[in-house]
Design an enzyme around this catalytic site. Structure first.
Site, short mmCIF file in Angstrom:
data_model
loop_
_atom_site.label_atom_id
_atom_site.label_comp_id
_atom_site.label_asym_id
_atom_site.label_seq_id
_atom_site.Cartn_x
_atom_site.Cartn_y
_atom_site.Cartn_z
N CYS A 67 38.25 43.17 37.67
CA CYS A 67 38.19 44.58 37.27
C CYS A 67 39.21 45.40 38.06
CB CYS A 67 36.79 45.12 37.46
SG CYS A 67 36.56 46.83 36.88
N CYS A 68 39.23 45.20 39.38
CA CYS A 68 40.20 45.92 40.21
C CYS A 68 41.63 45.55 39.82
CB CYS A 68 39.98 45.58 41.69
SG CYS A 68 38.49 46.29 42.42
N CYS B 1 35.75 53.61 43.03
CA CYS B 1 35.18 53.79 41.70
C CYS B 1 33.67 53.99 41.79
CB CYS B 1 35.49 52.57 40.84
SG CYS B 1 37.25 52.39 40.44
N CYS C 157 31.12 50.94 42.02
CA CYS C 157 31.24 50.04 43.17
C CYS C 157 31.26 50.76 44.51
CB CYS C 157 32.49 49.17 43.01
SG CYS C 157 32.46 48.13 41.53
N CYS D 61 40.45 46.33 47.22
CA CYS D 61 40.52 46.30 45.76
C CYS D 61 41.62 45.37 45.26
CB CYS D 61 40.77 47.71 45.21
SG CYS D 61 42.35 48.42 45.71
#
Length: 253
Positions: free
Chosen positions: A130-131, A211, A214, A237
């Site tokens: 995702c990062c 984010c 998280c 990240c």
């Protein structure tokens, strides 16, 4: 002697990044943050450097310094589309207050989200991936054309940053960490002395803000970054890994 008179390390394309960074650390390892920024923005990387800012908890200090030196310095802000609404509002507040004229808000590419995170829930199953798609890839695109970039990382923030150099190599560029040796107290004192508005989430227990899905609150005495990806063996990240996340998908960025 004035800084511009003492600054004599010219850019040599044949020097090699390792030697260049070693020379910069030797010359500016004990310089003030302002001296490091002036040397980097006006001399060593003039026209070829950007500040990468999260507009997070400590961001106002470095943004203020940049604005005092040259408010037209490019500032790259990666909007992952998963940020706290308060962070977007804080970005807009600081842009106006500091008079920054070249803040570039970068989003993940639609086609990459469609391929890798169509439901927007990738963070639940694979935070690294995702990062990578929401931060690493957009930042790499945004930094094309720049030889160097400025980071707000500090040694006190976590064990993984305890030995941070002022100048380092990152994905073929020079990364500048002018606040590397600053303490939390120095950051707070600077912000107060210059009447810089704090990120609204800091007072709510978020000393490090990423984010929304998280990021959690941090208890007194905990590592300032312990609220990031809590419960996982993850502290970064990906944009501050030397590989820039190559191992995620082999993209080689």
């Amino acid at each position: 002697m004035a800084l511009h008179e003492s600054f004599s390390l010219g850019y040599d394309p044949d020097l090699g990044l390792q030697a260049e960074v070693a020379a910069l650390n030797a010359q500016f390892g004990n310089a003030t943050a302002q001296e490091i920024l002036i040397a980097s923005i006006r001399h060593q990387f003039a026209g070829e450097i950007a500040l990468v800012s999260s507009f997070g908890a400590d961001s106002a200090v470095l943004l203020h310094m940049i604005a005092q030196i040259d408010p037209s310095t490019p500032v790259v802000f990666v909007d992952t589309m998963k940020l706290f609404p308060a962070t977007i509002q804080y970005r807009d507040t600081l842009i106006e207050k500091l008079g920054l004229t070249d803040v570039r808000s970068i989003n993940p590419a639609r086609e990459e989200l469609s391929e890798h995170d169509p439901a927007g829930m990738l963070w639940m199953s694979d935070t690294d991936a995702c990062c990578h798609v929401r931060k690493v890839l957009p930042l790499e695109r945004a930094l094309k054309g720049f030889d160097a970039w400025i980071s707000g990382r500090k040694r006190f923030q976590s064990a993984s940053r305890a030995h941070l150099d002022v100048f380092e190599i990152d994905a073929g560029r020079v990364k500048v960490n002018p606040l590397a040796d600053w303490s939390a107290a120095e950051v707070l004192d600077y912000a107060k002395s210059h009447q810089l508005p704090p990120h609204p989430l800091v007072a709510q227990g978020y000393p490090s803000i990423g984010c929304l899905p998280c990021t959690s609150k941090v208890a007194p005495g905990e590592d300032p970054r312990s609220g990031r990806w809590r419960g996982q063996d993850k502290t970064e990240c990906g944009i501050h890994w030397p590989t820039h996340g190559k191992e995620i998908d082999g993209s080689g960025i």
